[in-house]
Design a protein around this motif. Structure first.
Motif, PDB file in Angstrom:
ATOM      1  N   LEU A   1       0.828  -1.216   0.000  1.00  0.00           N
ATOM      2  CA  LEU A   1       0.000   0.000   0.000  1.00  0.00           C
ATOM      3  C   LEU A   1       0.859   1.262   0.000  1.00  0.00           C
ATOM      4  N   GLY A   2       1.936   1.234  -0.747  1.00  0.00           N
ATOM      5  CA  GLY A   2       2.867   2.356  -0.771  1.00  0.00           C
ATOM      6  C   GLY A   2       2.318   3.643  -1.343  1.00  0.00           C
ATOM      7  N   ASP A   3       1.133   3.578  -1.950  1.00  0.00           N
ATOM      8  CA  ASP A   3       0.533   4.787  -2.530  1.00  0.00           C
ATOM      9  C   ASP A   3      -0.856   5.053  -1.958  1.00  0.00           C
ATOM     10  N   ALA A   4      -1.127   4.529  -0.736  1.00  0.00           N
ATOM     11  CA  ALA A   4      -2.505   4.540  -0.241  1.00  0.00           C
ATOM     12  C   ALA A   4      -2.699   5.307   1.061  1.00  0.00           C
ATOM     13  N   LEU A   5      -3.890   5.865   1.199  1.00  0.00           N
ATOM     14  CA  LEU A   5      -4.356   6.489   2.422  1.00  0.00           C
ATOM     15  C   LEU A   5      -5.696   5.856   2.778  1.00  0.00           C
ATOM     16  N   ARG A   6      -5.970   5.757   4.085  1.00  0.00           N
ATOM     17  CA  ARG A   6      -7.284   5.292   4.538  1.00  0.00           C
ATOM     18  C   ARG A   6      -8.041   6.500   5.078  1.00  0.00           C
ATOM     19  N   ILE A   7      -9.217   6.736   4.537  1.00  0.00           N
ATOM     20  CA  ILE A   7      -9.995   7.912   4.892  1.00  0.00           C
ATOM     21  C   ILE A   7     -11.296   7.482   5.560  1.00  0.00           C
ATOM     22  N   THR A   8     -11.461   7.855   6.819  1.00  0.00           N
ATOM     23  CA  THR A   8     -12.694   7.550   7.531  1.00  0.00           C
ATOM     24  C   THR A   8     -13.833   8.396   6.975  1.00  0.00           C
ATOM     25  N   ILE A   9     -15.024   7.811   6.922  1.00  0.00           N
ATOM     26  CA  ILE A   9     -16.197   8.562   6.506  1.00  0.00           C
ATOM     27  C   ILE A   9     -16.679   9.395   7.691  1.00  0.00           C
ATOM     28  N   GLY A  10     -16.646  10.718   7.519  1.00  0.00           N
ATOM     29  CA  GLY A  10     -17.071  11.623   8.580  1.00  0.00           C
ATOM     30  C   GLY A  10     -18.472  12.150   8.334  1.00  0.00           C
ATOM     31  N   THR A  11     -18.754  13.313   8.874  1.00  0.00           N
ATOM     32  CA  THR A  11     -20.023  13.975   8.602  1.00  0.00           C
ATOM     33  C   THR A  11     -19.997  14.508   7.174  1.00  0.00           C
ATOM     34  N   PRO A  12     -21.151  14.842   6.605  1.00  0.00           N
ATOM     35  CA  PRO A  12     -21.141  15.429   5.253  1.00  0.00           C
ATOM     36  C   PRO A  12     -20.219  16.640   5.140  1.00  0.00           C
ATOM     37  N   ARG A  13     -20.192  17.479   6.168  1.00  0.00           N
ATOM     38  CA  ARG A  13     -19.325  18.661   6.128  1.00  0.00           C
ATOM     39  C   ARG A  13     -17.844  18.250   6.145  1.00  0.00           C
ATOM     40  N   GLU A  14     -17.505  17.266   6.979  1.00  0.00           N
ATOM     41  CA  GLU A  14     -16.114  16.804   7.046  1.00  0.00           C
ATOM     42  C   GLU A  14     -15.705  16.149   5.731  1.00  0.00           C
ATOM     43  N   ASN A  15     -16.592  15.388   5.142  1.00  0.00           N
ATOM     44  CA  ASN A  15     -16.281  14.749   3.862  1.00  0.00           C
ATOM     45  C   ASN A  15     -16.079  15.786   2.759  1.00  0.00           C
ATOM     46  N   ALA A  16     -16.857  16.849   2.826  1.00  0.00           N
ATOM     47  CA  ALA A  16     -16.689  17.935   1.852  1.00  0.00           C
ATOM     48  C   ALA A  16     -15.319  18.590   2.000  1.00  0.00           C
ATOM     49  N   ARG A  17     -14.822  18.691   3.243  1.00  0.00           N
ATOM     50  CA  ARG A  17     -13.500  19.274   3.466  1.00  0.00           C
ATOM     51  C   ARG A  17     -12.405  18.400   2.855  1.00  0.00           C
ATOM     52  N   VAL A  18     -12.591  17.091   2.909  1.00  0.00           N
ATOM     53  CA  VAL A  18     -11.623  16.183   2.277  1.00  0.00           C
ATOM     54  C   VAL A  18     -11.533  16.484   0.788  1.00  0.00           C
ATOM     55  N   LEU A  19     -12.670  16.531   0.147  1.00  0.00           N
ATOM     56  CA  LEU A  19     -12.698  16.758  -1.303  1.00  0.00           C
ATOM     57  C   LEU A  19     -12.185  18.150  -1.656  1.00  0.00           C
ATOM     58  N   SER A  20     -12.521  19.127  -0.817  1.00  0.00           N
ATOM     59  CA  SER A  20     -12.050  20.494  -1.054  1.00  0.00           C
ATOM     60  C   SER A  20     -10.534  20.587  -0.927  1.00  0.00           C
ATOM     61  N   ALA A  21      -9.963  19.872   0.050  1.00  0.00           N
ATOM     62  CA  ALA A  21      -8.516  19.908   0.255  1.00  0.00           C
ATOM     63  C   ALA A  21      -7.764  19.268  -0.901  1.00  0.00           C
ATOM     64  N   LEU A  22      -8.380  18.277  -1.543  1.00  0.00           N
ATOM     65  CA  LEU A  22      -7.726  17.580  -2.648  1.00  0.00           C
ATOM     66  C   LEU A  22      -7.903  18.303  -3.984  1.00  0.00           C
ATOM     67  N   ALA A  23      -8.873  19.216  -4.057  1.00  0.00           N
ATOM     68  CA  ALA A  23      -9.178  19.903  -5.324  1.00  0.00           C
ATOM     69  C   ALA A  23      -7.991  20.642  -5.930  1.00  0.00           C
ATOM     70  N   PRO A  24      -7.191  21.372  -5.140  1.00  0.00           N
ATOM     71  CA  PRO A  24      -6.044  22.065  -5.746  1.00  0.00           C
ATOM     72  C   PRO A  24      -5.049  21.117  -6.418  1.00  0.00           C
ATOM     73  N   LEU A  25      -4.892  19.915  -5.905  1.00  0.00           N
ATOM     74  CA  LEU A  25      -4.012  18.954  -6.531  1.00  0.00           C
ATOM     75  C   LEU A  25      -4.555  18.525  -7.885  1.00  0.00           C
ATOM     76  N   GLN A  26      -5.864  18.452  -7.965  1.00  0.00           N
ATOM     77  CA  GLN A  26      -6.536  18.099  -9.214  1.00  0.00           C
ATOM     78  C   GLN A  26      -6.250  19.154 -10.274  1.00  0.00           C
ATOM     79  N   VAL A  27      -6.308  20.415  -9.906  1.00  0.00           N
ATOM     80  CA  VAL A  27      -6.020  21.516 -10.829  1.00  0.00           C
ATOM     81  C   VAL A  27      -4.575  21.450 -11.294  1.00  0.00           C
ATOM     82  N   ALA A  28      -3.665  21.174 -10.311  1.00  0.00           N
ATOM     83  CA  ALA A  28      -2.241  21.096 -10.649  1.00  0.00           C
ATOM     84  C   ALA A  28      -1.953  19.962 -11.597  1.00  0.00           C
ATOM     85  N   ALA A  29      -2.708  18.856 -11.441  1.00  0.00           N
ATOM     86  CA  ALA A  29      -2.466  17.704 -12.316  1.00  0.00           C
ATOM     87  C   ALA A  29      -2.848  18.025 -13.749  1.00  0.00           C
TER      88      ALA A  29
END
Length: 360
Positions: free
Chosen positions: A332-360
Motif C-alpha cells: 500500500l505504498g501509494d494509499a491512504l485510509r480515509i474515515t467517513i465523517g459527517t457530510p461537512r467533514e467529507n466535503a473538506r476532504v474533497l475540497s482539500a484535494l481539489a487544488p491537486l486536481q487543478v495542478a495535475a
C-alpha cells in the motif's frame, strides 16, 4: 477439555486464575472484603467508584448477548477488542511453537500480540482483484496447517482494505481446521457491512470466535467496551486468564445506556447515513485524476490509492484533515485510509484535494 477449549495451552487447562473480591458469589450490605476506602472520593459525586466493579457486569453481558444474538455465557467483555486479542494469543499459543496467522495488509494488533507472546507469525497476504482485496481461504488453511497456527485472524470487514469474508468461506475454513486452530473473525466494523455476522456460525463450528466492539458504530471509542463471542468453555478459560476488573463501572453504565432500544435505533440510523456518505465520497474520489483506485468498502472508511499519496496526505493535513497514512503497509505504498465523517467533514476532504486536481 473438548472443543476449542482443548486448544488452550496445556499448562493453563484447569487454571483458575485470581479470585477477586467481586468474583465471589457473596451477599451482604457491609462490604469489608476488598480493602476499599470506607468513604468516597470528594470528586466522586455518585459515590460509586470507591467499590471495585463487577468483572463481567451481568446486565451489560445480557444486553450484548441480545444485541449479537448469542447466550450470555458465550460473551466475554473486555477493554475494546484489543484485550480479547491479547488474551487469545496468551491463552492458546505456547511461545516459540504455536503460530498466529494474519492476512496483511490488516489491523496490526494481531501481530503485536503475537510478538509479545513470542508466537511465530504466519502471513498470507490478501489477494487484490477487480472487486478489491479478498482472503485466499485455501491458502490460509494450508499455511495454518503447515505453520502450526493455533489462531487464524480474519478481519471482516477488513481494516484497512474494507473487504469482507463470506460466511460460507469462514465455515469452510473452520471445518478444515477443527481440532487444529481457532478461527477468529474480527467484526469491529460489522454494523457497516451488508453481510451477516459470523456469530451465527459459532454454535455449529465451535472453533469460530467473533470479536465485536462498541467503539465504532456505537460511538463509544473512549469507553473501551468490546467483547468476544465464543464457545462457553473457551470463554470460561479466558475469564480465568483475564485481569480481575477489566470493565470500569462508569464505562459499563454508559455502555448499558447505549444499548437501550432507543439508543440502538439511533445508532442504526447513523450507520445508514454513513453508508450513504461512503457511497457518495467513493464516487467523488473516483472522479479525481489524482486518484488511482478507491476500493469498495464494507466499513466506515475508504482505502484510496493516489498518484502521489504523499502530496495528498500533506494537502489534507494543511487543511486540518487527518487521515491514516498506509504507505508503510505491505503493498500500500501509494494509499491512504480515509474515515467517513459527517457530510461537512467529507466535503473538506474533497475540497482539500481539489487544488491537486487543478495542478495535475
Amino acid at each position: 477439555m473438548s472443543g476449542p477449549a482443548a486448544l488452550v495451552r496445556a499448562d493453563l487447562q484447569g487454571f483458575t486464575g485470581y479470585r477477586s473480591a467481586r468474583g465471589e458469589a457473596l451477599h451482604g450490605d457491609v462490604w469489608l472484603n476488598a480493602n476499599e476506602s470506607a468513604s468516597p472520593n470528594a470528586a466522586d459525586s455518585a459515590g460509586t467508584c470507591r467499590r471495585y466493579p463487577d468483572p463481567q457486569p451481568e446486565r451489560l453481558r445480557d444486553a450484548l448477548a441480545r444485541l449479537y444474538g448469542c447466550e450470555p455465557a458465550e460473551v466475554l467483555i473486555g477493554r475494546g477488542s484489543d484485550e480479547a486479542i491479547d488474551l487469545l494469543v496468551r491463552a492458546l499459543c505456547v511461545p516459540g511453537r504455536d503460530a498466529v496467522l494474519v492476512t496483511p495488509p490488516v489491523f496490526g494488533m494481531y501481530a503485536v500480540s503475537a510478538r509479545l507472546q513470542g508466537a511465530p507469525l504466519v502471513e498470507v497476504p490478501l489477494r487484490e482483484g477487480s472487486e478489491g482485496f479478498g482472503a485466499d481461504i485455501d491458502a490460509i488453511a494450508s499455511h495454518a496447517e503447515a505453520g502450526h497456527a493455533k489462531l487464524v485472524f480474519l478481519c471482516s470487514p477488513s481494516n484497512p482494505t474494507g473487504g469482507s469474508v463470506a460466511l460460507a468461506d469462514i465455515a469452510r475454513l473452520a471445518a478444515r481446521l477443527t481440532g487444529r486452530a481457532l478461527v477468529v473473525v474480527d467484526e469491529a466494523y460489522g454494523e457497516y457491512s451488508e453481510l451477516p455476522s459470523a456469530v451465527a456460525l459459532v454454535r455449529k463450528h465451535r472453533n469460530i470466535a467473533v470479536l465485536r466492539t462498541l467503539s465504532k458504530a456505537h460511538a463509544l471509542a473512549a469507553a473501551r467496551i468490546g467483547c468476544l463471542v465464543a464457545d462457553k468453555a473457551l470463554i470460561a478459560v479466558l475469564r480465568a486468564c483475564q485481569a480481575p476488573y477489566p470493565v470500569p463501572e462508569p464505562c459499563a453504565a454508559l455502555a448499558l445506556s447505549a444499548l437501550s432500544p432507543d439508543a440502538v435505533e439511533a445508532t442504526m440510523r447513523r450507520v445508514v447515513s454513513t453508508r450513504i456518505e461512503r457511497a457518495k465520497v467513493r464516487t467523488a474520489l473516483s472522479e479525481l485524476d489524482i486518484v488511482r483506485t478507491v476500493y469498495p468498502s464494507q466499513g466506515n472508511f475508504l482505502l484510496v490509492r493516489f498518484v502521489d499519496a504523499g502530496a495528498a496526505c500533506s494537502a489534507l493535513l494543511d487543511a486540518g484533515v487527518v487521515v491514516r497514512d498506509q504507505r508503510s503497509a505491505p503493498g500500500l505504498g501509494d494509499a491512504l485510509r480515509i474515515t467517513i465523517g459527517t457530510p461537512r467533514e467529507n466535503a473538506r476532504v474533497l475540497s482539500a484535494l481539489a487544488p491537486l486536481q487543478v495542478a495535475a
